[in-house]
Write an enzyme that holds these catalytic residues in place. Structure first.
Site, short mmCIF file in Angstrom:
data_model
loop_
_atom_site.label_atom_id
_atom_site.label_comp_id
_atom_site.label_asym_id
_atom_site.label_seq_id
_atom_site.Cartn_x
_atom_site.Cartn_y
_atom_site.Cartn_z
N LYS A 127 0.92 5.85 7.93
CA LYS A 127 1.36 6.03 6.54
C LYS A 127 0.15 6.11 5.59
O LYS A 127 0.06 7.00 4.74
CB LYS A 127 2.27 4.83 6.18
CG LYS A 127 2.71 4.73 4.77
CD LYS A 127 2.09 3.59 3.97
CE LYS A 127 1.92 2.25 4.59
NZ LYS A 127 1.28 1.24 3.79
N LYS A 139 -7.30 1.74 -2.25
CA LYS A 139 -6.78 1.30 -0.94
C LYS A 139 -6.81 2.46 0.07
O LYS A 139 -7.13 2.26 1.24
CB LYS A 139 -5.35 0.78 -1.11
CG LYS A 139 -4.66 0.37 0.17
CD LYS A 139 -5.31 -0.82 0.89
CE LYS A 139 -4.60 -1.10 2.21
NZ LYS A 139 -5.19 -2.22 2.96
N SER A 161 0.88 -1.19 0.00
CA SER A 161 0.00 0.00 0.00
C SER A 161 0.91 1.23 0.00
O SER A 161 1.55 1.50 1.02
CB SER A 161 -0.87 0.04 1.25
OG SER A 161 -1.57 -1.16 1.41
#
Ligand code: NAD
Length: 291
Positions: free
Chosen positions: A239, A171, A96
């Site tokens: 993140k 995502k 990701s």
């Protein structure tokens, strides 16, 4: 059966690589942590001492790394994947990462005749173990069809969502929802417990109604028990919230709830809980009420 080079054998990659071995593929794996490479050996795969050895002779290369800097280093860097991969190889990045990194990897791949897909996943460690991941894919329809048999060995819900980088944008949308729902489940737990209502029974009935959701099903018991072994680490979710907010900025849209939730994830990390499971957002929500 295909010859697959697999780079990044962590919480997710180790199980995914093992599933590919189980499905009959010839899997050679590399990770900077030697113990992770040993896990692949025990699962029936072949260990590689470096990226070039993992990639050499592979028809398909899969990367499952933490973030954009690692993908850039492993794929684009000196002695990286693109230096060793044969023309015509299919590179599937399942990490990701930021959509713009996926676009840069796809462009660099094209220059060297390497076909690239971004294919991040959702479903957590259990999804990786059970090969039941959701896989959101960006790239050409032709490359997607070529990769489909491999995706079917790893996951259950497999959708091409657009061109390069689109998988990463989906995502990011997934991750902002997951963090938001964990935060609301945490708020529900704090309210129930502060009101003297049994959390387990309260959430049991909620789970059967309109507020029912997968976080409640999978994580409420461990949250009520304050067990926060990862799973999916706060550091990685931090993140992902950064990617979601940067993507919103690039698209020119406001995501106010995502902004607040991103700050709660940042607080969990700043408090030294970055290596706990993301359900440890409960600790931050509790602290807001002095609990
Ligand atoms: P992880 O940190 O457990 O695994 C990453 C692996 O990459 C580690 O084993 C690390 O040693 C290796 N690595 C790092 N730099 C490297 C390099 N330069 N060369 C070779 N190997 C290197 O992370 P994870 O939980 O497996 O997640 C991997 C990716 O999947 C992340 O992008 C994460 O956001 C995403 N993801 C994780 C989950 C989950 O539940 N854990 C679920 C969905 C998606």
């Amino acid at each position: 059966m295909q010859k697959i080079g697999f780079i990044g054998l962590g919480i997710m990659g180790s199980h995914m690589a093992a599933n590919l071995v189980r499905a009959g593929h010839d899997v050679t794996g590399y990770d900077v942590v030697p113990a992770s490479v040993d896990k692949l050996l025990h699962a029936g795969g072949k260990p590689a001492p470096d990226i070039a050895s993992a990639v050499s002779g592979a028809e398909v290369i899969i990367t499952m790394l933490p973030d954009s800097p690692q993908v850039s280093e492993v794929v684009l860097g000196p002695s990286g994947v693109l230096e060793s991969a044969a023309a015509g190889v299919l590179l599937i990045d399942m990490s990701s990462i930021a959509p713009e990194t996926s676009l840069a990897v796809a462009a660099a791949g094209e220059e060297r005749g390497v076909r690239v897909l971004d294919a991040p996943v959702s479903g957590g460690e259990q999804g990786a173990i059970k090969a039941s991941l959701s896989i959101m894919v960006g790239g050409s329809a032709e490359d997607f069809e070529a990769a489909r048999p491999i995706f079917e060995d790893l996951g259950r819900t497999i959708v091409r969502v657009g061109g390069h980088g689109a998988g990463q944008t989906v995502k990011a949308a997934n991750q902002l929802m997951v963090a938001g729902i964990i935060t609301l489940v945490s708020e529900a737990i704090v309210l129930l417990e502060a009101s003297g209502v049994d959390g387990e029974r309260g959430l049991e009935v909620v789970a059967g109604g309109l507020a029912g959701n997968r976080i409640l099903d999978l994580k409420s018991a461990s949250m009520l028990a304050r067990q926060f072994d990862p799973g999916f680490r706060i550091d990685l979710h931090h993140k992902d919230m950064g990617i979601a907010l940067a993507s919103a900025r690039a698209a020119g849209v406001a995501l106010p709830v995502t902004g607040v939730v991103a700050q709660l994830v940042a607080a969990a990390r700043a408090q030294g809980n970055g290596s706990l499971d993301h359900s440890a957002l409960l600790k931050v929500v509790e602290q807001l009420s002095g609990r």
